[in-house]
Design an enzyme around this catalytic site. Sequence first.
Site, PDB file in Angstrom:
ATOM      1  N   HIS A  99       3.064   0.735  -8.932  1.00  0.00           N
ATOM      2  CA  HIS A  99       2.648   0.566  -7.359  1.00  0.00           C
ATOM      3  C   HIS A  99       1.269   0.101  -6.980  1.00  0.00           C
ATOM      4  O   HIS A  99       1.245  -0.506  -5.892  1.00  0.00           O
ATOM      5  CB  HIS A  99       3.209   1.641  -6.718  1.00  0.00           C
ATOM      6  CG  HIS A  99       4.678   2.161  -6.859  1.00  0.00           C
ATOM      7  ND1 HIS A  99       5.682   1.504  -6.530  1.00  0.00           N
ATOM      8  CD2 HIS A  99       5.124   3.285  -7.538  1.00  0.00           C
ATOM      9  CE1 HIS A  99       6.755   1.978  -6.895  1.00  0.00           C
ATOM     10  NE2 HIS A  99       6.685   3.124  -7.592  1.00  0.00           N
ATOM     11  N   HIS A 124      -7.040   4.414  -4.452  1.00  0.00           N
ATOM     12  CA  HIS A 124      -6.031   3.201  -4.969  1.00  0.00           C
ATOM     13  C   HIS A 124      -6.179   1.915  -4.208  1.00  0.00           C
ATOM     14  O   HIS A 124      -6.744   2.056  -3.082  1.00  0.00           O
ATOM     15  CB  HIS A 124      -4.610   3.900  -5.104  1.00  0.00           C
ATOM     16  CG  HIS A 124      -4.030   4.177  -3.741  1.00  0.00           C
ATOM     17  ND1 HIS A 124      -4.096   5.441  -3.384  1.00  0.00           N
ATOM     18  CD2 HIS A 124      -3.432   3.353  -2.787  1.00  0.00           C
ATOM     19  CE1 HIS A 124      -3.766   5.597  -2.116  1.00  0.00           C
ATOM     20  NE2 HIS A 124      -3.110   4.512  -1.948  1.00  0.00           N
ATOM     21  N   HIS A 126      -4.390  -1.604  -2.340  1.00  0.00           N
ATOM     22  CA  HIS A 126      -3.348  -2.384  -1.685  1.00  0.00           C
ATOM     23  C   HIS A 126      -4.056  -3.946  -1.356  1.00  0.00           C
ATOM     24  O   HIS A 126      -4.873  -3.975  -0.846  1.00  0.00           O
ATOM     25  CB  HIS A 126      -2.916  -1.706  -0.405  1.00  0.00           C
ATOM     26  CG  HIS A 126      -2.209  -0.559  -0.410  1.00  0.00           C
ATOM     27  ND1 HIS A 126      -0.823  -0.096  -0.853  1.00  0.00           N
ATOM     28  CD2 HIS A 126      -2.838   0.587  -0.470  1.00  0.00           C
ATOM     29  CE1 HIS A 126      -0.916   1.325  -0.708  1.00  0.00           C
ATOM     30  NE2 HIS A 126      -1.822   1.946  -0.474  1.00  0.00           N
ATOM     31  N   GLU A 130      -3.004  -2.953   4.292  1.00  0.00           N
ATOM     32  CA  GLU A 130      -1.673  -2.390   5.069  1.00  0.00           C
ATOM     33  C   GLU A 130      -2.093  -2.331   6.637  1.00  0.00           C
ATOM     34  O   GLU A 130      -1.291  -2.422   7.527  1.00  0.00           O
ATOM     35  CB  GLU A 130      -1.316  -0.765   4.486  1.00  0.00           C
ATOM     36  CG  GLU A 130      -1.164  -0.974   2.946  1.00  0.00           C
ATOM     37  CD  GLU A 130      -0.197   0.186   2.412  1.00  0.00           C
ATOM     38  OE1 GLU A 130      -0.668   1.340   2.517  1.00  0.00           O
ATOM     39  OE2 GLU A 130       1.015  -0.055   2.183  1.00  0.00           O
ATOM     40  N   HIS A 143      -7.730   2.858  -0.278  1.00  0.00           N
ATOM     41  CA  HIS A 143      -7.457   4.356   0.072  1.00  0.00           C
ATOM     42  C   HIS A 143      -7.947   5.331  -0.678  1.00  0.00           C
ATOM     43  O   HIS A 143      -7.652   5.727  -1.702  1.00  0.00           O
ATOM     44  CB  HIS A 143      -5.733   4.523   0.198  1.00  0.00           C
ATOM     45  CG  HIS A 143      -5.176   3.545   1.217  1.00  0.00           C
ATOM     46  ND1 HIS A 143      -3.805   3.328   1.239  1.00  0.00           N
ATOM     47  CD2 HIS A 143      -5.599   3.031   2.499  1.00  0.00           C
ATOM     48  CE1 HIS A 143      -3.695   2.683   2.340  1.00  0.00           C
ATOM     49  NE2 HIS A 143      -4.720   2.627   3.075  1.00  0.00           N
ATOM     50  N   THR A 210       2.061   5.733   3.160  1.00  0.00           N
ATOM     51  CA  THR A 210       2.686   4.671   3.448  1.00  0.00           C
ATOM     52  C   THR A 210       3.465   4.368   2.116  1.00  0.00           C
ATOM     53  O   THR A 210       4.003   3.061   2.139  1.00  0.00           O
ATOM     54  CB  THR A 210       1.304   3.463   3.505  1.00  0.00           C
ATOM     55  OG1 THR A 210       0.667   3.447   2.217  1.00  0.00           O
ATOM     56  CG2 THR A 210       0.558   3.860   4.483  1.00  0.00           C
ATOM     57  N   THR A 211       3.813   5.272   1.316  1.00  0.00           N
ATOM     58  CA  THR A 211       4.639   5.107   0.304  1.00  0.00           C
ATOM     59  C   THR A 211       5.757   6.135   0.331  1.00  0.00           C
ATOM     60  O   THR A 211       5.382   7.089   0.759  1.00  0.00           O
ATOM     61  CB  THR A 211       3.951   5.308  -1.072  1.00  0.00           C
ATOM     62  OG1 THR A 211       3.271   6.303  -1.303  1.00  0.00           O
ATOM     63  CG2 THR A 211       3.297   3.896  -1.285  1.00  0.00           C
TER      64      THR A 211
HETATM   65 ZN   LIG Z   1      -2.300   3.619  -0.183  1.00  0.00          ZN
END
Ligand SMILES: [Zn+2]
Length: 260
Positions: A99, A124, A126, A130, A143, A210-211
């Site tokens: 992911h 991590h 994105h 986001e 993040h 957000t996951t």
């Molecule tokens: Zn994140």
Amino acid sequence: MIRSPVVLTLAAALATLATGCAGPDHWYLSGERPEVHWGYEGAEGPDHWGGLSREFALADEGRSQSPVDLVTAGAEAAELPALTFRYHATDAHVVNNGHTLQHDEHEDNHLLWGDERWNLKQYHLHTPSEHTVDGFHAACELHLVHEGADGRVLVVGVLAVAGEDHLELLDNLPSLPAEGGEEADLPVAHDPSGWLPDERTYWNYDGSFTTPPCTEGVTWIVLREPIAVPQAFLRAVGGILGRNNRPTQPLNDRVVRVGG
Ligand SMILES: [Zn+2]
């Protein structure tokens, strides 16, 4: 059938023991990923997360979900605590969990905010960002996931755009784990403070992971100034991750504060 409530109660008790805290429980902290498959497109994409599992119901039903669109004119100016980052380079182990690309951190990297210490658990990426600002995505969002002493979660979001800074990120590009399930020790130990802009004012609101399972009760701090990272870095990370951004969620009755 009579046993079911007992089993459920026992399972709940064990779950309480396992988490050991009242804060939001999420696989980003526990390392135990949900068994339900989810992703960012098609039948497993964000529009369907809430229906994939009862445990993911908050994705549909939550009223304090993340990310959100940060509307410059709509933010409430506030006296917010300063951010004191106590980060330094640790190891250079990175995991591609299917992911995102994620660094897991040691206890000594931490943030001081609001008279509290928040330990950096992992960070991590994105692509694209986001959070959006007045409807616009940045190319990338980092993040930095922190945990407080009582298990509460605070995530710092840093927006990144293409530029000529942070050329050191190119050193590790050839070694990034390209496939889900792969991990690697990078040649250069990464210092997360290298991702922080000079300007430290920020947006602050109450949101969620957000996951899936999109657990709420997360304190969000999104730094207002983006950092500039090399286009080659963005291209390489985007090539590995594809689009791994959840669309922005309704603000509902929440307030976004701005200050710092
Ligand atoms: Zn994140």
